[in-house]
Motif scaffolding. Structure first.
Motif, PDB file in Angstrom:
ATOM      1  N   UNK A  35       0.838  -1.182   0.000  1.00 59.02           N
ATOM      2  CA  UNK A  35       0.000   0.000   0.000  1.00 59.02           C
ATOM      3  C   UNK A  35       0.884   1.247   0.000  1.00 59.02           C
ATOM      4  N   UNK A  41      -3.855  10.669   4.410  1.00 53.77           N
ATOM      5  CA  UNK A  41      -4.735   9.987   3.473  1.00 53.77           C
ATOM      6  C   UNK A  41      -4.887   8.520   3.856  1.00 53.77           C
ATOM      7  N   UNK A  42      -5.852   7.889   3.243  1.00 52.06           N
ATOM      8  CA  UNK A  42      -6.057   6.463   3.460  1.00 52.06           C
ATOM      9  C   UNK A  42      -5.000   5.659   2.720  1.00 52.06           C
ATOM     10  N   UNK A 102      -5.935  -8.595   7.457  1.00 50.49           N
ATOM     11  CA  UNK A 102      -4.641  -8.210   6.922  1.00 50.49           C
ATOM     12  C   UNK A 102      -3.782  -7.690   8.070  1.00 50.49           C
TER      13      UNK A 102
ATOM     14  N   UNK B  36      -9.292  -0.327  11.881  1.00 47.32           N
ATOM     15  CA  UNK B  36      -7.863  -0.359  12.169  1.00 47.32           C
ATOM     16  C   UNK B  36      -7.473   0.927  12.882  1.00 47.32           C
ATOM     17  N   UNK B  90      -9.067   4.032  11.059  1.00 48.99           N
ATOM     18  CA  UNK B  90      -9.534   3.791   9.707  1.00 48.99           C
ATOM     19  C   UNK B  90     -10.582   2.687   9.706  1.00 48.99           C
ATOM     20  N   UNK B 103      -9.067  -4.610   0.524  1.00 45.23           N
ATOM     21  CA  UNK B 103      -9.674  -3.662   1.444  1.00 45.23           C
ATOM     22  C   UNK B 103      -9.775  -2.293   0.787  1.00 45.23           C
ATOM     23  N   UNK B 105     -10.287   1.496   2.185  1.00 45.38           N
ATOM     24  CA  UNK B 105     -10.247   2.251   3.430  1.00 45.38           C
ATOM     25  C   UNK B 105     -10.998   3.560   3.302  1.00 45.38           C
ATOM     26  N   UNK B 106     -11.550   3.999   4.433  1.00 42.69           N
ATOM     27  CA  UNK B 106     -12.003   5.374   4.539  1.00 42.69           C
ATOM     28  C   UNK B 106     -10.808   6.291   4.722  1.00 42.69           C
ATOM     29  N   UNK B 107     -11.080   7.584   4.747  1.00 37.91           N
ATOM     30  CA  UNK B 107      -9.999   8.567   4.820  1.00 37.91           C
ATOM     31  C   UNK B 107      -9.474   8.776   6.235  1.00 37.91           C
TER      32      UNK B 107
END
Lengths: 113, 115
Positions: A35, A41-42, A102, B36, B90, B103, B105-107
């Motif tokens: 990632x 940010x996400x 994860x 998370x 998150x 996955x 994710x939101x911000x």
């Protein structure tokens, strides 16, 4: 303890100079993910491996490549880093079953000068 | 396409007060949902997840979340926060794509704790 390890924790590179980030796991998981997370940010999925099968996200730039020589290790190669590639890079693993958790490593903070 | 919305960018709570972090998702099928937590400069740690069964899910560190299908929500709660809970949270929705788990994710919501 079983875990996900990322090296180095901090990496500084120059604009255009190739860089490799490393991830290893002792969980014996089938799946390994990379990632990219920019500030505030996400996390954004770049690609993942299910065993040796590589799965690239459609919007991942060609500048990003990955290698998984064995179950335990996975590498992220950035061929020509730009200033916009400065970010935290997170590695994660999972067993690959439905709804599996994860597990994330601590990340590598990449700075591009 | 699936998406996750965390409407609160930043929340400040007094130590010992209760906490609720909001999460709304959009997903065509039955979702499985995660929360998370990320401390500064660290990776993400799973707090809890919902896959099926009881809609009230208990997690680590005293957190819980409730899945409400009618509201497409999965809000995170804690009855009494501690200073060590200050972090980024998150919410994520999982989906299976061609046999692979992914996955979204939101911000994130940044939580600040004040004494």
């Amino acid at each position: 303890d079983a875990m996900v390890i990322q090296n180095p924790r901090y990496q500084v590179t120059q604009f255009g100079k190739p860089v490799t980030l490393s991830c290893s796991q002792t969980l014996n998981h089938n799946v390994m993910y990379w990632y990219q997370q920019k500030s505030s940010q996400a996390p954004k999925l770049l690609f993942h491996y299910y065993d040796k099968d590589f799965n690239n996200e459609a919007d991942t730039p060609d500048n990003f490549q990955s290698r998984r020589p064995n179950t335990s290790f996975c590498f992220l190669d950035i061929r020509s880093p730009g200033l916009g590639d400065a970010a935290m890079y997170l590695c994660a693993t999972s067993g690959g079953r439905l709804a599996d958790t994860q597990y994330f490593g601590p990340g590598t903070r990449l700075t591009v000068l | 396409a699936q998406s996750v919305t965390q409407p609160d960018i930043h929340i400040t709570v007094s130590e010992g007060a209760s906490l609720e972090l909001r999460c709304n998702y959009s997903y065509g099928a039955t979702p499985y949902l995660f929360w998370y937590v990320q401390s500064p400069g660290q990776g993400l740690q799973l707090l809890l997840k919902y896959f099926s069964g009881d809609t009230l899910v208990q997690g680590i560190k005293g957190f819980e979340a409730e899945f409400k299908r009618s509201q497409s929500s999965f809000n995170l709660r804690k009855p009494s926060v501690h200073w060590s809970d200050a972090a980024e949270y998150f919410c994520a929705v999982g989906r299976r794509v061609f046999g692979n788990e992914k996955l979204t994710f939101g911000t994130g919501t940044r939580l600040t704790i004040i004494p």
